[in-house]
Design a protein around this motif. Structure first.
Motif, PDB file in Angstrom:
ATOM      1  N   GLY A  44       0.807  -1.206   0.000  1.00 34.48           N
ATOM      2  CA  GLY A  44       0.000   0.000   0.000  1.00 34.48           C
ATOM      3  C   GLY A  44       0.846   1.264   0.000  1.00 34.48           C
ATOM      4  N   ALA A  45       1.973   1.225   0.724  1.00 36.91           N
ATOM      5  CA  ALA A  45       2.842   2.397   0.817  1.00 36.91           C
ATOM      6  C   ALA A  45       3.476   2.746  -0.529  1.00 36.91           C
ATOM      7  CB  ALA A  45       3.925   2.157   1.862  1.00 36.91           C
ATOM      8  N   ALA A  46       3.520   1.794  -1.452  1.00 31.19           N
ATOM      9  CA  ALA A  46       4.105   2.046  -2.773  1.00 31.19           C
ATOM     10  C   ALA A  46       3.190   2.878  -3.661  1.00 31.19           C
ATOM     11  CB  ALA A  46       4.426   0.721  -3.461  1.00 31.19           C
ATOM     12  N   VAL A  47       1.930   3.002  -3.281  1.00 28.25           N
ATOM     13  CA  VAL A  47       0.965   3.775  -4.073  1.00 28.25           C
ATOM     14  C   VAL A  47       1.137   5.258  -3.743  1.00 28.25           C
ATOM     15  CG1 VAL A  47      -1.476   4.115  -4.594  1.00 28.25           C
ATOM     16  CG2 VAL A  47      -0.637   1.830  -3.990  1.00 28.25           C
ATOM     17  N   PRO A  48       1.364   6.120  -4.747  1.00 30.36           N
ATOM     18  CA  PRO A  48       1.586   7.540  -4.458  1.00 30.36           C
ATOM     19  C   PRO A  48       0.465   8.181  -3.641  1.00 30.36           C
ATOM     20  CG  PRO A  48       2.317   7.075  -6.670  1.00 30.36           C
ATOM     21  CD  PRO A  48       1.659   5.818  -6.165  1.00 30.36           C
ATOM     22  N   PHE A  49      -0.778   8.061  -4.076  1.00 30.70           N
ATOM     23  CA  PHE A  49      -1.904   8.569  -3.288  1.00 30.70           C
ATOM     24  C   PHE A  49      -3.209   8.025  -3.839  1.00 30.70           C
ATOM     25  CE2 PHE A  49      -5.238  11.409  -1.933  1.00 30.70           C
ATOM     26  CZ  PHE A  49      -4.925  11.577  -0.589  1.00 30.70           C
ATOM     27  N   PRO A  50      -4.062   7.508  -2.965  1.00 33.82           N
ATOM     28  CA  PRO A  50      -3.847   7.310  -1.532  1.00 33.82           C
ATOM     29  C   PRO A  50      -2.895   6.141  -1.275  1.00 33.82           C
ATOM     30  CG  PRO A  50      -5.987   6.439  -2.157  1.00 33.82           C
ATOM     31  CD  PRO A  50      -5.431   7.100  -3.378  1.00 33.82           C
ATOM     32  N   ALA A  51      -2.045   6.272  -0.298  1.00 36.20           N
ATOM     33  CA  ALA A  51      -1.003   5.272  -0.035  1.00 36.20           C
ATOM     34  C   ALA A  51      -1.582   4.094   0.733  1.00 36.20           C
ATOM     35  CB  ALA A  51       0.147   5.913   0.742  1.00 36.20           C
ATOM     36  N   ARG A  52      -2.326   3.293   0.036  1.00 35.91           N
ATOM     37  CA  ARG A  52      -2.984   2.116   0.614  1.00 35.91           C
ATOM     38  C   ARG A  52      -3.434   1.210  -0.511  1.00 35.91           C
ATOM     39  NH1 ARG A  52      -8.242   2.795  -0.684  1.00 35.91           N
ATOM     40  NH2 ARG A  52      -9.150   4.895  -0.667  1.00 35.91           N
ATOM     41  N   LEU A  53      -3.890   0.014  -0.137  1.00 38.40           N
ATOM     42  CA  LEU A  53      -4.499  -0.874  -1.123  1.00 38.40           C
ATOM     43  C   LEU A  53      -5.836  -0.293  -1.575  1.00 38.40           C
ATOM     44  CD1 LEU A  53      -3.951  -4.371   0.563  1.00 38.40           C
ATOM     45  CD2 LEU A  53      -2.491  -3.232  -1.112  1.00 38.40           C
ATOM     46  N   GLY A  54      -6.163  -0.508  -2.830  1.00 40.74           N
ATOM     47  CA  GLY A  54      -7.484  -0.116  -3.300  1.00 40.74           C
ATOM     48  C   GLY A  54      -8.552  -0.982  -2.652  1.00 40.74           C
ATOM     49  N   ARG A  55      -9.739  -0.437  -2.579  1.00 38.97           N
ATOM     50  CA  ARG A  55     -10.864  -1.172  -1.993  1.00 38.97           C
ATOM     51  C   ARG A  55     -11.775  -1.673  -3.113  1.00 38.97           C
ATOM     52  NH1 ARG A  55     -11.230   3.940   1.819  1.00 38.97           N
ATOM     53  NH2 ARG A  55      -9.714   3.328   3.424  1.00 38.97           N
ATOM     54  N   PRO A  56     -12.244  -2.917  -3.016  1.00 40.72           N
ATOM     55  CA  PRO A  56     -13.126  -3.434  -4.058  1.00 40.72           C
ATOM     56  C   PRO A  56     -14.314  -2.525  -4.344  1.00 40.72           C
ATOM     57  CG  PRO A  56     -12.405  -5.226  -2.658  1.00 40.72           C
ATOM     58  CD  PRO A  56     -11.895  -3.961  -2.021  1.00 40.72           C
ATOM     59  N   GLU A  57     -14.800  -1.837  -3.315  1.00 37.64           N
ATOM     60  CA  GLU A  57     -15.929  -0.937  -3.511  1.00 37.64           C
ATOM     61  C   GLU A  57     -15.573   0.217  -4.453  1.00 37.64           C
ATOM     62  OE1 GLU A  57     -14.747  -1.920  -0.576  1.00 37.64           O
ATOM     63  OE2 GLU A  57     -16.332  -3.362  -0.023  1.00 37.64           O
ATOM     64  N   GLU A  58     -14.283   0.596  -4.487  1.00 33.29           N
ATOM     65  CA  GLU A  58     -13.864   1.669  -5.387  1.00 33.29           C
ATOM     66  C   GLU A  58     -13.865   1.199  -6.842  1.00 33.29           C
ATOM     67  OE1 GLU A  58     -11.076   4.131  -2.230  1.00 33.29           O
ATOM     68  OE2 GLU A  58     -10.281   2.322  -3.194  1.00 33.29           O
ATOM     69  N   TYR A  59     -13.516  -0.045  -7.045  1.00 34.03           N
ATOM     70  CA  TYR A  59     -13.653  -0.638  -8.377  1.00 34.03           C
ATOM     71  C   TYR A  59     -15.130  -0.650  -8.774  1.00 34.03           C
ATOM     72  CZ  TYR A  59     -13.718  -4.198 -12.056  1.00 34.03           C
ATOM     73  OH  TYR A  59     -13.930  -4.863 -13.238  1.00 34.03           O
ATOM     74  N   ALA A  60     -15.987  -1.089  -7.862  1.00 32.11           N
ATOM     75  CA  ALA A  60     -17.419  -1.156  -8.154  1.00 32.11           C
ATOM     76  C   ALA A  60     -17.987   0.225  -8.469  1.00 32.11           C
ATOM     77  CB  ALA A  60     -18.156  -1.772  -6.963  1.00 32.11           C
ATOM     78  N   ASP A  61     -17.518   1.247  -7.768  1.00 27.24           N
ATOM     79  CA  ASP A  61     -17.974   2.614  -8.043  1.00 27.24           C
ATOM     80  C   ASP A  61     -17.666   3.011  -9.483  1.00 27.24           C
ATOM     81  OD1 ASP A  61     -18.950   2.978  -5.488  1.00 27.24           O
ATOM     82  OD2 ASP A  61     -17.180   4.064  -4.763  1.00 27.24           O
ATOM     83  N   LEU A  62     -16.471   2.626  -9.965  1.00 30.78           N
ATOM     84  CA  LEU A  62     -16.100   2.968 -11.339  1.00 30.78           C
ATOM     85  C   LEU A  62     -16.956   2.207 -12.345  1.00 30.78           C
ATOM     86  CD1 LEU A  62     -14.438   4.520 -13.331  1.00 30.78           C
ATOM     87  CD2 LEU A  62     -12.572   2.874 -13.009  1.00 30.78           C
ATOM     88  N   VAL A  63     -17.274   0.956 -12.042  1.00 33.96           N
ATOM     89  CA  VAL A  63     -18.169   0.201 -12.917  1.00 33.96           C
ATOM     90  C   VAL A  63     -19.495   0.938 -13.069  1.00 33.96           C
ATOM     91  CG1 VAL A  63     -19.545  -1.899 -13.162  1.00 33.96           C
ATOM     92  CG2 VAL A  63     -17.145  -2.062 -12.470  1.00 33.96           C
ATOM     93  N   LEU A  64     -20.063   1.368 -11.956  1.00 34.45           N
ATOM     94  CA  LEU A  64     -21.346   2.067 -12.019  1.00 34.45           C
ATOM     95  C   LEU A  64     -21.229   3.367 -12.811  1.00 34.45           C
ATOM     96  CD1 LEU A  64     -22.175  -0.082  -9.964  1.00 34.45           C
ATOM     97  CD2 LEU A  64     -23.292   1.714  -8.625  1.00 34.45           C
ATOM     98  N   ALA A  65     -20.109   4.066 -12.649  1.00 33.51           N
ATOM     99  CA  ALA A  65     -19.907   5.308 -13.395  1.00 33.51           C
ATOM    100  C   ALA A  65     -19.831   5.036 -14.895  1.00 33.51           C
ATOM    101  CB  ALA A  65     -18.639   6.005 -12.912  1.00 33.51           C
ATOM    102  N   ILE A  66     -19.161   3.956 -15.277  1.00 34.52           N
ATOM    103  CA  ILE A  66     -19.073   3.598 -16.698  1.00 34.52           C
ATOM    104  C   ILE A  66     -20.453   3.271 -17.258  1.00 34.52           C
ATOM    105  CG2 ILE A  66     -18.218   1.848 -18.310  1.00 34.52           C
ATOM    106  CD1 ILE A  66     -15.681   1.692 -16.544  1.00 34.52           C
ATOM    107  N   VAL A  67     -21.214   2.486 -16.524  1.00 38.97           N
ATOM    108  CA  VAL A  67     -22.549   2.114 -16.983  1.00 38.97           C
ATOM    109  C   VAL A  67     -23.421   3.354 -17.171  1.00 38.97           C
ATOM    110  CG1 VAL A  67     -24.666   0.872 -16.383  1.00 38.97           C
ATOM    111  CG2 VAL A  67     -22.444  -0.189 -15.960  1.00 38.97           C
ATOM    112  N   ARG A  68     -23.287   4.300 -16.261  1.00 33.68           N
ATOM    113  CA  ARG A  68     -24.171   5.466 -16.268  1.00 33.68           C
ATOM    114  C   ARG A  68     -23.767   6.540 -17.270  1.00 33.68           C
ATOM    115  NH1 ARG A  68     -24.375   5.261  -9.699  1.00 33.68           N
ATOM    116  NH2 ARG A  68     -26.405   4.217  -9.489  1.00 33.68           N
ATOM    117  N   ASN A  69     -22.502   6.537 -17.702  1.00 32.63           N
ATOM    118  CA  ASN A  69     -22.015   7.610 -18.570  1.00 32.63           C
ATOM    119  C   ASN A  69     -21.913   7.123 -20.013  1.00 32.63           C
ATOM    120  OD1 ASN A  69     -20.523   9.617 -19.933  1.00 32.63           O
ATOM    121  ND2 ASN A  69     -19.483  10.218 -18.050  1.00 32.63           N
TER     122      ASN A  69
END
Length: 251
Positions: free
Chosen positions: A207-232
């Motif tokens: 997680g510290a290797a990620v510039p920002f946010p310095a953490r592992l991604g959360r599956p819910e953040e992936y899901a949020d992008l899926v919904l954004a793609i579907v809606r746009n």
């Protein structure tokens, strides 16, 4: 595309990115079918939907799963390909050359499996009445930043995910006259069951290797992008990196 009331299929739906995406789609009002090699686990995750056993790399298995989902919810307008495997192996290791069968299996599951579901769902959506704006369906596949910066030991995985990137634009162009959009997401390091099984200090280091946010991604953040793609409706033919500006090193 408005999600409420639509039929959706999520592969790899029993855990990780797939499970989070299935939950998000269900909460947005979709009727969701979760496909997974582990059908019992998929059914356990299928809150308000159905879980179906499916080997995405097998034509007959996928065809049967799609038919069952359509029987329950009607033909799908939304497909999210999350099923995948990521075994690590060097091309030439201590015991000699890598297994060709092992390499082919990764390609078969990750790339061929995604295409398998894409062709079947697109065929079903093509016969549906168009929605507002002429849309009939949306397909989102899962690539990886390994498609661009594959590490040592990731030859098979990186090749399979690069295939997803290469598939996305021609598929979007071909399916455009049918009103079906095609995108892909290239996640960075996410807190999926595989990574969460590592020692905490290893997770923290990744997680510290990620510039920002310095953490592992959360599956819910992936899901949020899926919904954004579907809606746009203007998101089409694109692979979107979701990685906190991470660029992987060779090792």
């Amino acid at each position: 595309m408005k999600i409420q009331g639509l039929s959706a299929i999520v592969t790899g739906g029993a855990s990780g990115l797939g499970a989070a995406t299935a939950r998000a789609l269900a909460e947005a009002g979709a009727r969701v079918a979760l496909l997974d090699l582990d059908g019992a686990a998929a059914q356990a995750e299928a809150v308000g939907g159905i879980g179906i056993a499916c080997d995405v790399a097998d034509a007959a298995s996928a065809e049967a799963a799609i038919a069952r989902a359509a029987e329950a919810h009607g033909p799908a307008r939304i497909l999210v390909n999350c099923a995948g495997i990521a075994p690590a192996a060097r091309i030439v290791g201590r015991d000699g050359p890598a297994s060709l069968e092992a390499f082919a299996k990764v390609i078969q599951v990750n790339l061929v499996g995604s295409f398998n579901l894409m062709r079947l769902v697109a065929a079903g959506a093509a016969g549906l009445d168009p929605l507002e704006g002429g849309e009939r369906g949306v397909i989102v596949s899962t690539a990886s930043i390994a498609a661009y910066e594959g590490q040592v030991g990731q030859a098979a995985y990186a090749a399979s995910k690069a295939g997803i990137v290469g598939l996305t634009l021609p598929a979007a162009r071909e399916l455009a006259p049918l009103g079906i959009r095609v995108c892909a997401i290239a996640p960075g390091i996410f807190g999926t069951p595989m990574l969460l099984g590592l020692p905490q200090e290893v997770q923290d280091s990744l997680g510290a290797a990620v510039p920002f946010p310095a953490r592992l991604g959360r599956p819910e953040e992936y899901a949020d992008l899926v919904l954004a793609i579907v809606r746009n409706p203007m998101l089409n033919g694109e692979t979107i990196r979701l990685d906190g500006a991470l660029r992987m090193q060779a090792r």
